[in-house]
Motif scaffolding. Structure first.
Motif, PDB file in Angstrom:
ATOM      1  N   ARG A   1      33.660  40.656  44.339  1.00 20.90           N
ATOM      2  CA  ARG A   1      35.030  41.128  44.119  1.00 20.90           C
ATOM      3  C   ARG A   1      35.351  41.339  42.648  1.00 20.90           C
ATOM      4  O   ARG A   1      36.430  41.835  42.318  1.00 20.90           O
ATOM      5  N   LEU A   2      34.440  40.959  41.759  1.00 22.05           N
ATOM      6  CA  LEU A   2      34.717  41.120  40.331  1.00 22.05           C
ATOM      7  C   LEU A   2      34.973  42.590  40.010  1.00 22.05           C
ATOM      8  O   LEU A   2      34.259  43.475  40.481  1.00 22.05           O
ATOM      9  N   THR A   3      35.980  42.824  39.203  1.00 20.11           N
ATOM     10  CA  THR A   3      36.282  44.199  38.780  1.00 20.11           C
ATOM     11  C   THR A   3      35.368  44.581  37.621  1.00 20.11           C
ATOM     12  O   THR A   3      34.737  43.718  36.987  1.00 20.11           O
ATOM     13  N   ILE A   4      35.314  45.854  37.342  1.00 22.85           N
ATOM     14  CA  ILE A   4      34.517  46.323  36.209  1.00 22.85           C
ATOM     15  C   ILE A   4      35.042  45.703  34.918  1.00 22.85           C
ATOM     16  O   ILE A   4      34.256  45.309  34.048  1.00 22.85           O
ATOM     17  N   SER A   5      36.362  45.563  34.808  1.00 23.67           N
ATOM     18  CA  SER A   5      36.950  44.929  33.618  1.00 23.67           C
ATOM     19  C   SER A   5      36.466  43.494  33.471  1.00 23.67           C
ATOM     20  O   SER A   5      36.109  43.062  32.360  1.00 23.67           O
ATOM     21  N   GLU A   6      36.461  42.749  34.566  1.00 22.63           N
ATOM     22  CA  GLU A   6      36.012  41.360  34.515  1.00 22.63           C
ATOM     23  C   GLU A   6      34.525  41.262  34.170  1.00 22.63           C
ATOM     24  O   GLU A   6      34.116  40.410  33.382  1.00 22.63           O
ATOM     25  N   LEU A   7      33.735  42.154  34.752  1.00 28.33           N
ATOM     26  CA  LEU A   7      32.306  42.176  34.433  1.00 28.33           C
ATOM     27  C   LEU A   7      32.090  42.491  32.953  1.00 28.33           C
ATOM     28  O   LEU A   7      31.292  41.833  32.276  1.00 28.33           O
ATOM     29  N   ALA A   8      32.793  43.490  32.468  1.00 25.68           N
ATOM     30  CA  ALA A   8      32.663  43.888  31.066  1.00 25.68           C
ATOM     31  C   ALA A   8      33.040  42.743  30.135  1.00 25.68           C
ATOM     32  O   ALA A   8      32.357  42.485  29.135  1.00 25.68           O
ATOM     33  N   GLU A   9      34.094  42.045  30.484  1.00 24.89           N
ATOM     34  CA  GLU A   9      34.537  40.917  29.663  1.00 24.89           C
ATOM     35  C   GLU A   9      33.503  39.796  29.661  1.00 24.89           C
ATOM     36  O   GLU A   9      33.155  39.258  28.611  1.00 24.89           O
ATOM     37  N   ARG A  10      32.987  39.451  30.825  1.00 21.85           N
ATOM     38  CA  ARG A  10      32.005  38.365  30.923  1.00 21.85           C
ATOM     39  C   ARG A  10      30.693  38.711  30.231  1.00 21.85           C
ATOM     40  O   ARG A  10      29.997  37.828  29.728  1.00 21.85           O
TER      41      ARG A  10
ATOM     42  N   ASN B   1      30.475  40.974  27.757  1.00 21.64           N
ATOM     43  CA  ASN B   1      30.769  41.430  26.396  1.00 21.64           C
ATOM     44  C   ASN B   1      30.228  42.849  26.150  1.00 21.64           C
ATOM     45  O   ASN B   1      29.553  43.116  25.159  1.00 21.64           O
ATOM     46  N   ARG B   2      30.532  43.721  27.098  1.00 18.91           N
ATOM     47  CA  ARG B   2      30.107  45.132  27.033  1.00 18.91           C
ATOM     48  C   ARG B   2      31.298  46.015  27.362  1.00 18.91           C
ATOM     49  O   ARG B   2      32.221  45.592  28.069  1.00 18.91           O
ATOM     50  N   PRO B   3      31.270  47.269  26.944  1.00 18.56           N
ATOM     51  CA  PRO B   3      32.367  48.194  27.295  1.00 18.56           C
ATOM     52  C   PRO B   3      32.404  48.462  28.801  1.00 18.56           C
ATOM     53  O   PRO B   3      31.370  48.486  29.475  1.00 18.56           O
ATOM     54  N   GLU B   4      33.614  48.675  29.321  1.00 19.58           N
ATOM     55  CA  GLU B   4      33.778  48.978  30.749  1.00 19.58           C
ATOM     56  C   GLU B   4      32.986  50.207  31.151  1.00 19.58           C
ATOM     57  O   GLU B   4      32.416  50.260  32.240  1.00 19.58           O
TER      58      GLU B   4
END
Length: 161
Positions: free
Chosen positions: A20-29, A31-34
């Motif tokens: 269920r992780l969003t792309i924003s959450e993945l990017a944050e975890r 440390n990469r751009p969305e």
């Protein structure tokens, strides 16, 4: 063979833990751009690395007991019938509610993963009433799982509702 780099593996690891992780959450975890994460997920889907997103059922719906069952059939006089019979048994087992997985094993063997009931005895009764009653079986062996060390979530994935 598909080559995965560290970022691909990191994305897959996080999605396996929580799809269920969003792309924003993945990017944050990570440390990469969305845009990078979105592109990578799109490529993983296109390559067939990610087939679909699903859920794993929790403890209330998981079977309390799990066993592996090995079934060996007799080899018929007309060996051409063996494959048809193995296919018949695997199809029959696949339709039973407690059967979590079925696979052919060798020439005349079948492996089944069975879950259900509160106790091992209830599964044994299920095996006695449904599997051991099938005709032309040479051997049926039941291997109870006393604990699952790796892959506990697989059971929650395999259970039908």
């Amino acid at each position: 063979m598909i080559q995965l780099d560290d970022l691909d593996r990191a994305i897959l690891k996080l999605l396996k833990q929580d799809a269920r992780l969003t792309i924003s959450e993945l990017a944050e975890r990570l440390n990469r751009p969305e845009s990078t994460i979105h592109f990578r997920i799109k490529k993983l889907i296109e390559k067939g690395v990610i087939d679909r997103y699903t859920i794993i059922l929790g403890e209330p719906l998981k079977p309390k007991s799990v066993v592996a069952v090995y079934i060996e059939t007799e080899i018929p006089v007309i060996e051409d019938f063996l494959e048809k019979y193995i296919n018949h048994i695997t199809k029959t087992l696949s339709m039973l509610p407690n059967v979590l997985a079925v696979a052919k094993s060798g020439r005349n063997g079948i492996m089944a993963l069975i879950g259900g009931g509160e106790t091992e005895e209830q599964i044994e009764k299920f095996v006695d009433d449904t599997i051991r009653t099938l005709p032309s079986l040479r051997r049926v062996e039941v291997f109870p799982f006393t604990s699952i060390v790796k892959g506990k979530d697989v059971i929650g994935f395999l259970v039908d509702v």
